[in-house]
Write an enzyme that holds these catalytic residues in place. Structure first.
Site, PDB file in Angstrom:
ATOM      1  N   ASP A  79       0.796  -1.239   0.000  1.00 29.92           N
ATOM      2  CA  ASP A  79       0.000   0.000   0.000  1.00 29.92           C
ATOM      3  C   ASP A  79       0.825   1.283   0.000  1.00 29.92           C
ATOM      4  O   ASP A  79       0.502   2.251   0.710  1.00 29.92           O
ATOM      5  CB  ASP A  79      -0.943   0.010   1.202  1.00 29.92           C
ATOM      6  CG  ASP A  79      -1.931  -1.136   1.196  1.00 29.92           C
ATOM      7  OD1 ASP A  79      -1.915  -1.931   0.239  1.00 29.92           O
ATOM      8  OD2 ASP A  79      -2.703  -1.260   2.159  1.00 29.92           O
ATOM      9  N   LYS A 189      -6.759  -4.911  -3.032  1.00 32.26           N
ATOM     10  CA  LYS A 189      -7.484  -5.483  -1.902  1.00 32.26           C
ATOM     11  C   LYS A 189      -8.445  -4.441  -1.345  1.00 32.26           C
ATOM     12  O   LYS A 189      -8.228  -3.242  -1.484  1.00 32.26           O
ATOM     13  CB  LYS A 189      -6.508  -5.946  -0.814  1.00 32.26           C
ATOM     14  CG  LYS A 189      -5.612  -4.848  -0.238  1.00 32.26           C
ATOM     15  CD  LYS A 189      -4.533  -5.446   0.664  1.00 32.26           C
ATOM     16  CE  LYS A 189      -3.664  -4.367   1.296  1.00 32.26           C
ATOM     17  NZ  LYS A 189      -4.367  -3.543   2.272  1.00 32.26           N
ATOM     18  N   CYS A 222      -2.048  -2.325   7.898  1.00 34.61           N
ATOM     19  CA  CYS A 222      -2.054  -3.243   6.760  1.00 34.61           C
ATOM     20  C   CYS A 222      -0.852  -4.173   6.742  1.00 34.61           C
ATOM     21  O   CYS A 222      -0.991  -5.369   6.481  1.00 34.61           O
ATOM     22  CB  CYS A 222      -2.137  -2.448   5.463  1.00 34.61           C
ATOM     23  SG  CYS A 222      -3.692  -1.551   5.274  1.00 34.61           S
TER      24      CYS A 222
END
Length: 285
Positions: A79, A189, A222
């Site tokens: 990310d 995701k 995350c």
């Protein structure tokens, strides 16, 4: 009860075989301080074996090594999106210091430069939602709107690049400094983790991955979630700590420390310099 117990010899054989392998690996670790690549489990190496130094293992202050097959190793950058480390992205709108998350950019860039051209697989993830927010839970969107003073997931902030955390928007994409190149995989995701809401696990299995070096943002959300998921599936996980960042430095430090507890309850911890050194010394290029 008797019907259940009669199966114990069958289960016992499998258990005893595994414990024998554990005992052998334990004795070797005492000698070498290395988690050796278990060929009995994965087969002979298909790439080159290389060893990465990890810290505070098995106890705080100790040093150990994890041996990996380069062709079965994945480098996962989590990310590294403008929404999480760029101006007017999601984290910026939430009011956090971007320096904390953007600090991961340089170490990740350096690690990517070192492994590109090797047989280590590179995977990037992006968190984001469908334009209609059909995969965004109500409570997640609501909480984001509250902390953002009325601007949350799916909204366009003042001077923003696009809708926050929405797939296809410029701010949702990966920072250009660590942007994927041809041949690298990008997995989208919808949640903090990836094993339950993306194809990551399937991709890793199809690639034959056994070991993961993980980095990205944020350390405590995350990155940590994906590392925990991977650990439960039996992957050997190493966090590249300087290639991670969090919105709160206390949470960042705590997340790293929690990985090291119990001899490495979620895996191990290294940094970009030690990882790059291992790659270079093994002559993977």
């Amino acid at each position: 009860m008797s019907d259940i117990r009669k199966y114990e010899p069958f289960y016992g054989k499998v258990r005893d075989e595994k414990l024998q392998k554990v005992e052998e690996a334990y004795e070797k670790f005492k000698e070498t301080k290395t988690f050796e690549f278990p060929t009995w489990l994965y087969g002979e190496p298909i790439g080159k074996l290389f060893k990465v130094e990890v810290e505070d293992c098995p106890n705080f202050g100790d040093t150990a090594y994890v041996e990996m097959d380069s062709a079965r190793t994945a480098f996962i950058s989590v990310d590294m999106q403008i929404d999480f480390c760029g101006k007017n992205g999601y984290v910026d709108v939430m009011g956090y210091d971007l320096n904390n998350t953007a600090a991961a950019l340089e170490p990740i860039h350096n690690a990517l430069e070192a492994i590109r051209g090797t047989d280590i697989k590179v995977i990037h993830t992006r968190e984001g939602h469908e334009p209609d927010l059909s995969d965004a839970p109500f409570n997640k969107v609501l909480r984001s709107k509250i902390i953002g003073d009325g601007v949350g997931i799916g909204d366009i902030p003042k001077d923003g690049l696009g809708r926050l955390l929405v797939r296809g928007e410029p701010n949702w994409d990966i920072n250009e400094y660590v942007y994927p190149i041809e041949g690298e995989r990008v997995i989208d995701k919808a949640g903090k983790g990836a094993f339950g809401c993306s194809t990551l696990h399937m991709v890793l299995k199809n690639l034959g991955i056994t070991h993961i070096v993980i980095c990205g943002i944020t350390t405590d959300v995350c990155v940590h979630t994906i590392m925990r998921e991977a650990n439960d599936y039996g992957y050997w996980c190493i966090l590249m700590k300087d290639g991670t960042g969090a919105t709160d430095m206390g949470n960042h430090a705590a997340a790293i420390k929690s990985i090291k507890m119990q001899g490495g309850v979620f895996g191990n911890v290294t940094d970009s310099k030690r990882f790059i050194k291992a790659v270079e010394e093994a002559g993977l290029k």
